[in-house]
Enzyme design. Structure first.
Site, short mmCIF file in Angstrom:
data_model
loop_
_atom_site.label_atom_id
_atom_site.label_comp_id
_atom_site.label_asym_id
_atom_site.label_seq_id
_atom_site.Cartn_x
_atom_site.Cartn_y
_atom_site.Cartn_z
N GLU A 69 -33.58 -4.56 -35.70
CA GLU A 69 -33.14 -3.58 -34.51
C GLU A 69 -33.46 -4.36 -33.28
OE1 GLU A 69 -34.90 -2.62 -37.06
OE2 GLU A 69 -33.90 -0.63 -37.98
N PRO A 275 -38.18 -14.10 -48.65
CA PRO A 275 -38.54 -12.71 -48.90
C PRO A 275 -38.44 -12.03 -47.65
CG PRO A 275 -40.56 -13.59 -48.99
CD PRO A 275 -39.68 -14.89 -49.01
N ARG A 276 -38.05 -10.65 -47.79
CA ARG A 276 -38.05 -9.79 -46.36
C ARG A 276 -39.23 -9.69 -45.82
NH1 ARG A 276 -34.88 -7.65 -42.63
NH2 ARG A 276 -35.44 -5.95 -41.85
N GLY A 317 -38.86 -15.82 -38.22
CA GLY A 317 -38.26 -16.16 -36.92
C GLY A 317 -37.18 -17.55 -37.44
N GLU A 318 -37.42 -17.99 -38.61
CA GLU A 318 -36.63 -19.12 -39.01
C GLU A 318 -35.30 -18.98 -39.98
OE1 GLU A 318 -38.86 -23.29 -39.28
OE2 GLU A 318 -39.93 -21.91 -40.66
N ASN A 342 -28.37 -7.19 -43.44
CA ASN A 342 -27.25 -7.26 -42.95
C ASN A 342 -26.67 -8.66 -43.32
OD1 ASN A 342 -25.54 -7.86 -40.84
ND2 ASN A 342 -27.05 -8.20 -38.98
N PRO A 343 -25.44 -8.81 -43.54
CA PRO A 343 -24.69 -9.97 -43.99
C PRO A 343 -24.26 -10.76 -42.65
CG PRO A 343 -23.24 -8.11 -44.17
CD PRO A 343 -24.44 -7.72 -43.69
N LEU A 344 -24.18 -10.60 -41.52
CA LEU A 344 -23.73 -11.13 -40.41
C LEU A 344 -24.60 -12.36 -39.79
CD1 LEU A 344 -22.43 -8.02 -38.18
CD2 LEU A 344 -21.22 -9.76 -39.90
N GLU A 345 -25.92 -12.43 -40.27
CA GLU A 345 -26.58 -13.37 -39.73
C GLU A 345 -26.29 -14.73 -40.29
OE1 GLU A 345 -31.27 -13.53 -40.18
OE2 GLU A 345 -30.84 -13.04 -38.06
#
Length: 435
Positions: A69, A275-276, A317-318, A342-345
């Site tokens: 978000e 990992p998330r 952040g990487e 999210n697949p857009l990254e």
């Protein structure tokens, strides 16, 4: 139904009794989480509305729950500050990952202050809002906290929902609690929904003015590189990334990697496993060892790079930058019952993308991308191995996916501009609130 109704008053009373009983439990949860993620212990006073006083009178207060978000907030802020460079903005979040992203945005020069949102107690939020005195409250995606909405309404401050979406679980929750939520959603100036389906659901549970603006995530800049690593740090000829993975997935992914590596010893293949929650990295190292593979933590990677089978990402952040180095990417949370990430990254990093069967958190987006041939959705780990092998042996297939993905993204851009147009009438003269 309106805020004066006995049903709403009764529902709010019940909610407040519950929330006050849960506050000690929430604090203990943060302390427990801090054993693995030290960020949960830092700034704990802000969760109780204490800590340093906020600078009063920001033009916007933007609340974004966590990392995903907050990145949506960043897309909006980049565009907003180009048009209104003198804006003052307060960012709040709930997680250390969200806070780290907000701090990165501040370090990059955006005019933002950063802190945690107080817990959803009427007294804590009343005190915080009186000190902050924002011009507008902007909520990102699904952050509909009852006391936050109520206290901001009572303070006479307009509130809006940006990039709104409702998962099936949230729809059911809001419908069950409609006596509480319907009057609160009716106080929103407007709600901007990602899809017509989201707009219909928001309207059905109480939002009055709802617009379909599209998904801000389609406006993510392409080719971002936020990592100090380069392709030379990976000795393999072929690198794939498994991003934002969850418990229960890593074992399957490691098995896929081992089988792929054994089937093609002539091609040095490496896996970067992210990992998330990076705090799980030591646990994943153990799993890698049990799978018969070698591994290294990204934080312990030498300057000369890595020849290990698996690099486990334990930094924040990487990941966005590392997708840009990969030959293929699997987006986690989708091989297990979690709803997908999210697949857009990775698409924005020009990387061929694979997702698992459970993509309900991004169902409309994934359907669109799969239908266009922009990404591949697999049924299970065996399907993942087959697709990875195809991309490994036929690089042209990956290039075609990337090309189609960029066409799909281009066709769906524009949510930022539409959202800014909705915000424009609410923007006051920058800095006027503090006068």
């Amino acid at each position: 139904m309106n805020p004066a109704s006995w049903r709403f008053r009764s529902a709010r009373l019940a909610y407040n009794l519950l929330i006050h009983a849960l506050i000690p439990i929430a604090l203990l949860h943060f302390l427990w989480r801090s054993g693995r993620e030290p960020g949960y212990r830092r700034h704990l006073d802000e969760r109780l509305g204490a800590g340093p006083n906020p600078d009063p009178g920001p033009d916007l207060w933007i609340h974004a729950a966590s990392l995903g978000e907050m990145r949506v907030a960043g897309i909006l802020l980049d565009a907003l500050c180009r048009k209104h460079p003198s804006l003052r903005i307060q960012l709040t979040t709930l997680t250390p990952a969200g806070r780290a992203e907000a701090e990165r945005m501040r370090a990059a020069g955006l005019p933002v202050a950063v802190r945690y949102l107080p817990l959803d107690s009427p007294a804590l939020l009343r005190h915080f809002i009186r000190r902050l005195k924002p011009g507008i409250l902007v909520l990102i995606e699904t952050e509909l906290w009852p006391n936050l909405l109520w206290r901001i309404h009572r303070a006479g401050i307009p509130a809006v929902l940006v990039n709104g979406r409702l998962s099936p679980r949230l729809r059911n929750t809001y419908r069950r609690l409609q006596a509480l939520y319907a009057p609160l959603l009716a106080t929103l100036e407007w709600a901007a929904a990602q899809t017509p389906e989201d707009a219909e659901h928001l309207h059905s549970i109480g939002a009055r003015k709802v617009a379909v603006t599209g998904n801000l995530k389609f406006d993510l800049p392409s080719g971002r590189n936020e990592s100090a690593l380069a392709r030379a740090h990976f000795s393999g000829r072929w690198l794939w990334v498994a991003g934002s993975t969850h418990p229960g997935e890593e074992e399957q992914l490691l098995d896929v990697h081992r089988r792929l590596r054994d089937a093609h010893p002539e091609i040095r293949i490496q896996l970067l496993l992210a990992p998330r929650h990076p705090s799980r990295a030591p646990e994943i190292l153990d799993q890698v060892g049990r799978a018969g593979l070698s591994a290294v933590l990204r934080s312990r990677l030498s300057a000369s790079g890595s020849s290990e089978d698996v690099i486990v990402l334990d930094t924040l952040g990487e990941l966005a930058g590392l997708y840009a180095l990969a030959d293929a990417a699997f987006v986690g949370g989708s091989l297990v019952d979690h709803g997908g990430q999210n697949p857009l990254e990775p698409i924005a990093a020009d990387c061929p993308v694979i997702v698992g069967p459970d993509s309900r958190n991004f169902a409309d987006m994934v359907r669109r991308l799969v239908a266009d041939g922009a990404i591949v959705q697999i049924a299970d780990a065996e399907g993942l191995r087959d697709v990875l092998e195809d991309l490994l042996l036929t690089p042209g297939h990956g290039a075609a996916m990337v090309h189609q993905a960029q066409r799909t993204i281009a066709a769906n851009r524009g949510a930022t501009a539409r959202t800014l147009e909705l915000l424009r009438p609410l923007l006051r003269s920058p800095g006027s609130a503090g006068q």
